[in-house]
Write an enzyme that holds these catalytic residues in place. Structure first.
Site, short mmCIF file in Angstrom:
data_model
loop_
_atom_site.label_atom_id
_atom_site.label_comp_id
_atom_site.label_asym_id
_atom_site.label_seq_id
_atom_site.Cartn_x
_atom_site.Cartn_y
_atom_site.Cartn_z
N CYS A 99 0.73 -1.14 0.10
CA CYS A 99 -0.04 -0.48 -0.19
C CYS A 99 0.77 1.72 0.11
CB CYS A 99 -1.02 0.02 1.05
SG CYS A 99 -1.48 -1.43 1.07
N HIS A 155 -3.32 6.64 4.29
CA HIS A 155 -1.94 5.51 4.72
C HIS A 155 -0.27 6.03 3.94
CE1 HIS A 155 -0.85 0.76 4.60
NE2 HIS A 155 0.02 1.59 5.64
#
Length: 560
Positions: A99, A155
């Protein structure tokens, strides 16, 4: 015209059925369509649009390479199939295996080794974020008049306020700061007792939006609101980073309807999640058309990494999975859909990497790329739109110096050029080289999902000779990485090892700090959010400076 009217009616009807839009929110009466209204000159986009295109970047989470209809999946994705068929499919497109790395490279145009984020992901309790000295894509777009909005998963770190999306170039932010969480409650536990709420609107916890709405649908509604309130004559950048189809595997019940026959519960849930995501993207596309953006828009769709078979994802026939540098971890579903494309309905097999979006989109937006910004991405718009050769000839997939070292790796195995104990991967033209421990290397065929759980007996496995730490593949001829050529072409191995060494000389130190106990949401009102206080640090440093001054004065008096 009759066929168009029927299709338009069906599209609106489907929206009403799923509850995303209503007749009132569309501003249409029964029997009235968007087409009839635009014919009467009442469309919301009437007027000359800006020459700068509207940019919509949609990032799916953990979508496997096979998990789209046009790659042969049993999961139905009619929206993605249609948008891709009418646009340009990217069939030699690469991202990172996890991610944070993919997101950081998209937003900066730089490899991980040049931002310090080359190891793993940013954990919720780490005092870490995308380094503040990196210029971001939304910052560059704002310079040339774009309104910038982010909806979905960030993130990229949040331990201090300067790391938040609104401080990194976005006018507005609605979404989550962490890598995952409950799709309905938006709570996330990083470890036992370390739990908190993770839904934000700009810089504050969005408690008002905590209505138990499934995140894919909630994010889509937010996108519709942004498009409805913005002037389509002014350029907009929308970064939509959906949480789906990342675990936990949750979906509204109605999306399971077509997938009752899938015995594997994880695959069934994953299929329902992807069906909901596909419908959400249809609604985003309809909103772009309804509010007058579509004709001057560029829609880019990408997954952030490969699928995770243990969580329902499939990368077949590619090898490996999310978190690995095999093709199944880094080769992604991707396409561009836009009325501005010259070669619509085509397939691009040229080399494209997620870092390429930074320079490509800034150039399309008529922006300037500073000479002192050393990018790793290339402007690939002509490659995509016109079918020209890609300016990219290589990709540094990564060099991770602190990942678990391969036990039998050595400088000798790397011909004195490279320590093969280090995890690394590089692509140069047709060749791909891996060293160290590349990660889980099975091929997971569709029949592996036929049982109640992933059945390893169905997986294809290769037992390498003991001590192997170098692999070489011709990816053009062997995209499934079945034939290792490292012993047959030692000169090619040496060339790629030298290229790795050259890249490594430009690397910055790894940023991967230990946990900070102050990150506990219990100390922050039950919310995951910035905990590092700059003022406290300054006060401490001021106190220490004052103490040092006092000591120096005392020492001077003693000396006198």
């Amino acid at each position: 015209m009759l066929a168009v009217g029927v299709l338009a009616g069906l599209s609106v009807l489907s929206l009403l059925t799923y509850g995303y839009l209503s007749w009132d929110s569309l501003g249409l009466g029964p029997g009235e369509t968007e087409a009839t209204r635009s014919e009467q000159g009442e469309g919301p986009g009437v007027g000359d649009p800006s020459s700068q295109p509207h940019i919509v970047f949609i990032l799916a989470d953990d979508q496997g390479f096979r998990d789209v209809g046009y790659h042969g999946s049993e999961i139905r994705t009619p929206t993605l199939d249609k948008l891709a068929a009418e646009g340009v499919k990217l069939e030699n497109y690469y991202v990172q295996p996890m991610c944070t790395p993919s997101r950081s490279q998209f937003i900066t145009g730089k490899y991980q080794i040049h931002t310090g984020l080359q190891h793993s992901i940013i954990r919720p309790t780490q005092p870490n974020c995308l380094p503040l000295d990196n210029v971001t894509l939304p910052q560059k777009l704002k310079e040339v008049g774009y309104s910038t909005h982010m909806v979905g998963k960030w993130h990229l770190g949040f331990y201090r306020r300067e790391c938040m999306p609104t401080q990194r170039g976005f006018d507005t932010f609605f979404g989550s700061l962490l890598g995952s969480g409950d799709y309905y409650t938006h709570f996330k536990c990083d470890s036992p007792g370390i739990c908190g709420y993770d839904l934000y609107e700009n810089d504050n916890a969005a408690w008002d939006h905590d209505n138990g709405i499934y995140s894919t649908q909630m994010y889509t509604q937010k996108v519709q609101q942004i498009l409805a309130s913005h002037n389509p004559r002014k350029p907009i950048f929308l970064y939509i980073a959906y949480q789906a189809v990342h675990s936990p595997l949750q979906a509204p019940g109605k999306y399971f309807e077509h997938y009752r026959s899938i015995n594997n519960i994880n695959r069934r849930r994953y299929a329902a999640m992807l069906a909901c995501l596909d419908e959400a993207i249809n609604n985003v596309t309809l909103a772009l058309k309804k509010y007058g953006y579509y004709e001057n828009s560029i829609i880019i769709y990408s997954s952030d990494n490969g699928g995770q078979p243990m969580a329902g994802g499939s990368n077949w026939p590619l090898r490996g999975s999310k978190g690995t540098y095999w093709e199944g971890g880094i080769r992604a579903v991707g396409f561009v859909h836009s009325p501005l494309l010259k070669n619509k309905g085509s397939v691009c097999k040229e080399l494209v990497h997620i870092t390429d979006w930074f320079p490509t989109l800034i150039t399309l937006a008529e922006g300037q790329i500073d000479e002192d910004i050393q990018l790793d991405g290339y402007d690939i718009w002509e490659t995509i739109s016109e079918g020209r050769r890609s300016p990219r000839v290589d990709i540094l997939h990564n060099i991770d110096p602190i990942y678990t070292k391969a036990k039998n790796g050595s400088w000798a195995a790397g011909y004195g050029i490279w320590n093969t104990a280090i995890q690394s991967a590089i692509r140069v033209n047709h060749w791909k080289l891996l060293t160290g421990n590349p990660g889980y290397s099975d091929w997971v065929p569709p029949q592996a999902f036929s049982n109640a759980g992933p059945n390893r007996w169905h997986n294809e496995r290769v037992s390498w000779s003991a001590g192997k730490t170098v692999w070489l593949f011709n990816i053009t001829a062997d995209p499934y990485e079945r034939v290792d050529l490292s012993t047959r072409y030692p000169d090619v191995v040496k060339q790629l090892l030298r290229r790795l060494s050259q890249f490594n000389k430009t690397a910055v130190p790894v940023r991967y700090p230990p946990k900070d106990p102050r990150s506990n949401p219990k100390l922050n009102g039950g919310v995951w959010g910035p905990w590092f206080k700059e003022d406290e640090k300054k006060k401490k440093s001021d106190k220490s400076k004052g103490a040092n001054k006092q000591k120096k004065n005392k020492n001077k008096k003693k000396a006198n």
